[in-house]
Design a protein around this motif. Structure first.
Motif, mmCIF file in Angstrom:
data_model
loop_
_atom_site.group_PDB
_atom_site.id
_atom_site.type_symbol
_atom_site.label_atom_id
_atom_site.label_comp_id
_atom_site.label_asym_id
_atom_site.label_seq_id
_atom_site.Cartn_x
_atom_site.Cartn_y
_atom_site.Cartn_z
ATOM 1 N N HIS A 155 8.239 2.511 -4.930
ATOM 2 C CA HIS A 155 7.071 3.169 -4.343
ATOM 3 C C HIS A 155 6.030 3.556 -5.390
ATOM 4 O O HIS A 155 4.866 3.770 -5.069
ATOM 5 C CB HIS A 155 7.488 4.392 -3.520
ATOM 6 C CG HIS A 155 8.046 5.492 -4.361
ATOM 7 N ND1 HIS A 155 9.346 5.517 -4.768
ATOM 8 C CD2 HIS A 155 7.448 6.574 -4.910
ATOM 9 C CE1 HIS A 155 9.548 6.589 -5.512
ATOM 10 N NE2 HIS A 155 8.403 7.243 -5.621
ATOM 11 N N CYS A 156 6.419 3.593 -6.695
ATOM 12 C CA CYS A 156 5.456 3.955 -7.760
ATOM 13 C C CYS A 156 4.404 2.867 -7.940
ATOM 14 O O CYS A 156 3.429 3.049 -8.668
ATOM 15 C CB CYS A 156 6.170 4.138 -9.092
ATOM 16 S SG CYS A 156 7.271 5.514 -9.109
ATOM 17 N N ILE A 157 4.594 1.737 -7.293
ATOM 18 C CA ILE A 157 3.699 0.606 -7.474
ATOM 19 C C ILE A 157 2.240 0.976 -7.172
ATOM 20 O O ILE A 157 1.308 0.421 -7.758
ATOM 21 C CB ILE A 157 4.181 -0.592 -6.601
ATOM 22 C CG1 ILE A 157 3.603 -1.894 -7.116
ATOM 23 C CG2 ILE A 157 3.913 -0.415 -5.151
ATOM 24 C CD1 ILE A 157 4.188 -2.327 -8.394
ATOM 25 N N ALA A 194 1.928 -5.972 1.055
ATOM 26 C CA ALA A 194 3.241 -6.202 1.671
ATOM 27 C C ALA A 194 4.301 -5.326 1.013
ATOM 28 O O ALA A 194 5.337 -5.021 1.607
ATOM 29 C CB ALA A 194 3.612 -7.682 1.542
ATOM 30 N N ALA A 195 4.040 -4.890 -0.221
ATOM 31 C CA ALA A 195 5.042 -4.116 -0.957
ATOM 32 C C ALA A 195 4.893 -2.612 -0.757
ATOM 33 O O ALA A 195 5.860 -1.869 -0.875
ATOM 34 C CB ALA A 195 4.931 -4.426 -2.450
ATOM 35 N N SER A 196 3.670 -2.162 -0.501
ATOM 36 C CA SER A 196 3.458 -0.714 -0.398
ATOM 37 C C SER A 196 2.331 -0.403 0.575
ATOM 38 O O SER A 196 1.274 -1.028 0.526
ATOM 39 C CB SER A 196 3.107 -0.141 -1.778
ATOM 40 O OG SER A 196 2.496 1.112 -1.648
ATOM 41 N N GLU A 197 2.580 0.594 1.400
ATOM 42 C CA GLU A 197 1.505 0.952 2.342
ATOM 43 C C GLU A 197 0.337 1.631 1.638
ATOM 44 O O GLU A 197 -0.754 1.708 2.175
ATOM 45 C CB GLU A 197 2.052 1.830 3.485
ATOM 46 C CG GLU A 197 3.208 2.695 3.077
ATOM 47 C CD GLU A 197 3.753 3.530 4.215
ATOM 48 O OE1 GLU A 197 3.736 4.765 4.060
ATOM 49 O OE2 GLU A 197 4.196 2.922 5.226
ATOM 50 N N LYS A 198 0.591 2.093 0.396
ATOM 51 C CA LYS A 198 -0.505 2.744 -0.348
ATOM 52 C C LYS A 198 -1.225 1.750 -1.259
ATOM 53 O O LYS A 198 -1.979 2.128 -2.148
ATOM 54 C CB LYS A 198 0.068 3.866 -1.200
ATOM 55 C CG LYS A 198 0.575 5.038 -0.390
ATOM 56 C CD LYS A 198 0.783 6.225 -1.328
ATOM 57 C CE LYS A 198 1.705 7.255 -0.737
ATOM 58 N NZ LYS A 198 2.520 7.910 -1.744
ATOM 59 N N ALA A 199 -0.980 0.466 -1.041
ATOM 60 C CA ALA A 199 -1.508 -0.543 -1.969
ATOM 61 C C ALA A 199 -3.021 -0.653 -1.955
ATOM 62 O O ALA A 199 -3.615 -1.174 -2.894
ATOM 63 C CB ALA A 199 -0.900 -1.906 -1.658
ATOM 64 N N GLY A 200 -3.629 -0.125 -0.901
ATOM 65 C CA GLY A 200 -5.084 -0.195 -0.806
ATOM 66 C C GLY A 200 -5.775 0.460 -1.992
ATOM 67 O O GLY A 200 -6.892 0.110 -2.347
ATOM 68 N N ARG A 201 -5.097 1.415 -2.629
ATOM 69 C CA ARG A 201 -5.730 2.134 -3.740
ATOM 70 C C ARG A 201 -5.544 1.429 -5.082
ATOM 71 O O ARG A 201 -6.101 1.846 -6.096
ATOM 72 C CB ARG A 201 -5.156 3.547 -3.833
ATOM 73 C CG ARG A 201 -3.668 3.551 -4.180
ATOM 74 C CD ARG A 201 -3.029 4.852 -3.864
ATOM 75 N NE ARG A 201 -3.108 5.746 -5.007
ATOM 76 C CZ ARG A 201 -2.517 6.934 -5.050
ATOM 77 N NH1 ARG A 201 -1.837 7.377 -3.998
ATOM 78 N NH2 ARG A 201 -2.609 7.685 -6.113
ATOM 79 N N ILE A 202 -4.748 0.372 -5.103
ATOM 80 C CA ILE A 202 -4.478 -0.303 -6.392
ATOM 81 C C ILE A 202 -5.688 -1.129 -6.800
ATOM 82 O O ILE A 202 -6.160 -1.972 -6.038
ATOM 83 C CB ILE A 202 -3.230 -1.214 -6.281
ATOM 84 C CG1 ILE A 202 -2.011 -0.393 -5.870
ATOM 85 C CG2 ILE A 202 -2.983 -1.952 -7.599
ATOM 86 C CD1 ILE A 202 -0.754 -1.217 -5.634
#
Ligand code: PEP
Length: 247
Positions: A155-157, A194-202
């Motif tokens: 989840h740290c991704i 696909a890996a994290s629901e918070k990926a939008g911020r990456i």
């Protein structure tokens, strides 16, 4: 959308006098930038850059970090040591380290993990060689490189930054076209989502001969959230011009 990030990778360039001149020239002109800015300086100059950039718009980055926490690892710098110098970002998996130091996907993932454990944002570099691009393997290669980091960081991704740096474009003057870069960025974005629901911020940065002339078009692509800049980060006017393009 969050601010773009423009990060300079000084590589093994600089010296006390030149660094002071470059950083002061940047600070004199940078004002209140629309983007976030970082300079990834050689380790011996972290203290110098930290003191010159203190309380400024320029964050500090390092170019490598040990995958180990502490101990008998001659020549390495731990994430905790970097943190003591105010380091906010560290580049991991740069193609020059993969190529000249044999860094594997697993090692890059372990370095990212150590950085995250100390509250430092790893800028995870992925990118294909010319031969891999010509063999139609670009997607496969970048996805494999990123997957290693995703799998060991869970989840740290959402706390990482990714830099797509086609190896054939680094320091060569050949830039990926905005369309070529966007295409790969979209693939990486989908993999992160696909890996994290918070990926939008990456943030996904592009790196590879970005300069004052091509930055604006590259940075206007929907999935290009900034740049990792090598050669052009060593000249204040060029780096400032790229920063001004990152709106
Ligand atoms: C880099 O080394 O990360 C890089 C992008 O270099 P350059 O801008 O010189 O191609």
């Amino acid at each position: 959308m969050s601010k773009k990030l423009i990060a300079g990778n000084w590589k093994m360039n600089g010296g006390k006098v030149a660094n002071e001149a470059l950083l002061n020239a940047l600070l004199a002109e940078v004002g209140q930038p629309a983007c976030s800015i970082a300079v990834c300086v050689p380790a011996p100059y972290l203290a110098q850059a930290q003191s010159i950039c203190a309380a400024s718009a320029i964050d500090l980055g390092a170019q490598d970090v040990s995958p180990h926490e502490v101990g008998a690892f001659t020549g390495e710098q731990s994430a905790a040591m970097l943190k003591e110098f105010g380091v906010r970002y560290v580049i991991v998996g740069h193609s020059e380290r993969r190529q000249y130091h044999g860094e594997t996907d697993a090692l890059v993932a372990a370095k990212a993990q150590r950085a995250l454990a100390c509250g430092i944002t790893p800028i995870v570099c992925v990118g294909e060689s010319l031969a891999e691009r010509e063999a139609g393997k670009t997607e496969e290669v970048v996805k494999r490189q990123l997957a290693a980091v995703i799998h060991s960081n869970g989840h740290c991704i959402s706390e990482i930054v990714v830099a797509y740096e086609p190896v054939w474009a680094i320091g060569t003057g050949k830039t990926a076209s905005p369309e070529q870069a966007q295409q790969v960025h979209a693939v990486l974005r989908a993999q992160l989502k696909a890996a994290s629901e918070k990926a939008g911020r990456i943030k996904i940065l592009y790196g590879g001969s970005m300069n004052a002339a091509n930055a604006k078009e590259l940075l206007s692509q929907p999935d290009i959230d900034g740049g990792l800049i090598g050669g052009a980060s060593l000249k204040a006017t060029d780096f400032l011009s790229i920063i001004a393009s990152a709106v």
